[in-house]
Write a protein that holds these residues in place. Sequence first.
Motif, PDB file in Angstrom:
ATOM      1  N   ALA A  69       0.822  -1.205   0.000  1.00 43.27           N
ATOM      2  CA  ALA A  69       0.000   0.000   0.000  1.00 43.27           C
ATOM      3  C   ALA A  69       0.862   1.264   0.000  1.00 43.27           C
ATOM      4  O   ALA A  69       1.980   1.284   0.510  1.00 43.27           O
ATOM      5  CB  ALA A  69      -0.919   0.012   1.219  1.00 43.27           C
ATOM      6  N   ASN A 386      -5.043   1.975  -1.001  1.00 43.16           N
ATOM      7  CA  ASN A 386      -5.037   0.986  -2.074  1.00 43.16           C
ATOM      8  C   ASN A 386      -4.868   1.702  -3.409  1.00 43.16           C
ATOM      9  O   ASN A 386      -5.764   1.719  -4.263  1.00 43.16           O
ATOM     10  CB  ASN A 386      -6.345   0.186  -2.064  1.00 43.16           C
ATOM     11  N   ARG A 403      -7.141   1.841   2.890  1.00 37.93           N
ATOM     12  CA  ARG A 403      -6.957   0.450   3.331  1.00 37.93           C
ATOM     13  C   ARG A 403      -6.909   0.383   4.853  1.00 37.93           C
ATOM     14  O   ARG A 403      -7.621  -0.409   5.473  1.00 37.93           O
ATOM     15  CB  ARG A 403      -5.664  -0.131   2.740  1.00 37.93           C
ATOM     16  N   THR A 404      -6.071   1.217   5.454  1.00 33.07           N
ATOM     17  CA  THR A 404      -5.877   1.218   6.904  1.00 33.07           C
ATOM     18  C   THR A 404      -5.630   2.643   7.372  1.00 33.07           C
ATOM     19  O   THR A 404      -4.923   3.397   6.704  1.00 33.07           O
ATOM     20  CB  THR A 404      -4.663   0.347   7.307  1.00 33.07           C
ATOM     21  N   GLY A 414      -9.452  -0.657   9.228  1.00 37.10           N
ATOM     22  CA  GLY A 414      -8.678  -1.636   8.482  1.00 37.10           C
ATOM     23  C   GLY A 414      -8.193  -2.783   9.325  1.00 37.10           C
ATOM     24  O   GLY A 414      -8.337  -2.814  10.552  1.00 37.10           O
TER      25      GLY A 414
END
Length: 417
Positions: A69, A386, A403-404, A414
């Motif tokens: 990522a 992402n 994503r997180t 995430g």
Amino acid sequence: MNPSTSEFPSADGLWTGLRLAPGAAPGVALAADAEAALVVTQGTIRWVGARSELPAEFAGLPSHDGGGALVTPGLVDCHTHLVYGGQRANEFAMRLAGATYEEVAKAGGGIVSSVRATREADEDTLFAQAAPRLEQLLADGVCAIEIKSGYGLALEHERKQLRVARRLGEAYGVTVRTTFLGAHALPPEYAGRSGDYIDLVCNEMLPALAAEGLVDAVDVFCERIAFSLEETEQVFQAAKALGLPVKLHAEQLSDMGGAALAARYGALSCDHIEHLSDEGIAAMRQSGTVAVLLPGAYYTLRDTHLPPIAALRAAGVPMAVSTDHNPGTSPTLSLLLMVNMACTLFRLTVPEALAGVTLHAARALGLQDTHGAIAPGMPANFVLWNLNDAAELAYWFGQQPVRTVVRQGRIAIGATE
């Protein structure tokens, strides 16, 4: 949803499989295809750099796989009016149908509508209304946010807004900076008596709220339809006496000279600034004041007078980008959309726009030592995306590629692995 931050797992450990966005970690330069890693211990970033150069002392830490990522600092939304009662979609529709400002006002619209709804709502109601808005912004990777008052325009109601702002920060584990904007508009009960109202703001409201620990900064709307330079300076003097930094809604509709005044008081930021003069730019450069660009309001108002981007760039004035979320002129809930608009409408470059929602936005809140960068010693606030390239953060709109999200050393969004 009203999460408990204790439910968020710790982000401590070794984060690998990352691609570091350009400028994300000051002083760290990696090849575009190099794997980056970072180390978090006790909620604080301890190390960041190339995975191949990881110090041996960190090799045995619990591991979090970033899966390739892109990583950036947590985003910072440095100008919002997030806490208010009601909404103003009806007057938006009225304007589109041709209604004038006066007709909207006669129908009960305008800021008076928001003031009335905010005064009628209790604290729990305001929290319940603001929480979903905050959740939308957090889903875009926001890790710090400013929340202004200014829809109460009376001590008990300004207090209510600021208390809700504090509650939101605690409930969601996000850094919230509160700004007292009592001098936002003239309340109906003070019609024709702006001097008396400013006296109330300076002598009663601000001292009381500051004493309660509810105020991190002080703002004024300096404009022909709001408050004069003299009234603005009166508020600034009151803030200075209390040791509070100032900000300013400046030169949005006309050149009032507000930016130069704010710079003389060492303002953290001047915001909107579509009509900012060369003199104002020079003053901001001298004082280190950040220029906060608000493309959402520019878009909603269908403005055509661009902020002086080239002149700000040439002068080296740092430019931040924010949502200006408010019910009247910028009902946006996406900071990433504002990144796109800053590029398409204001012609910022991608690096400028990304610095505008990280490094410079943090500076606009006085948070440059804790937010806006990935650096050893700073609290862990970063986002995994992402995406293949940092330019995609400005390119896409309508997408949430998070994503997180790590906020205040905890994994707020995430997977943990």
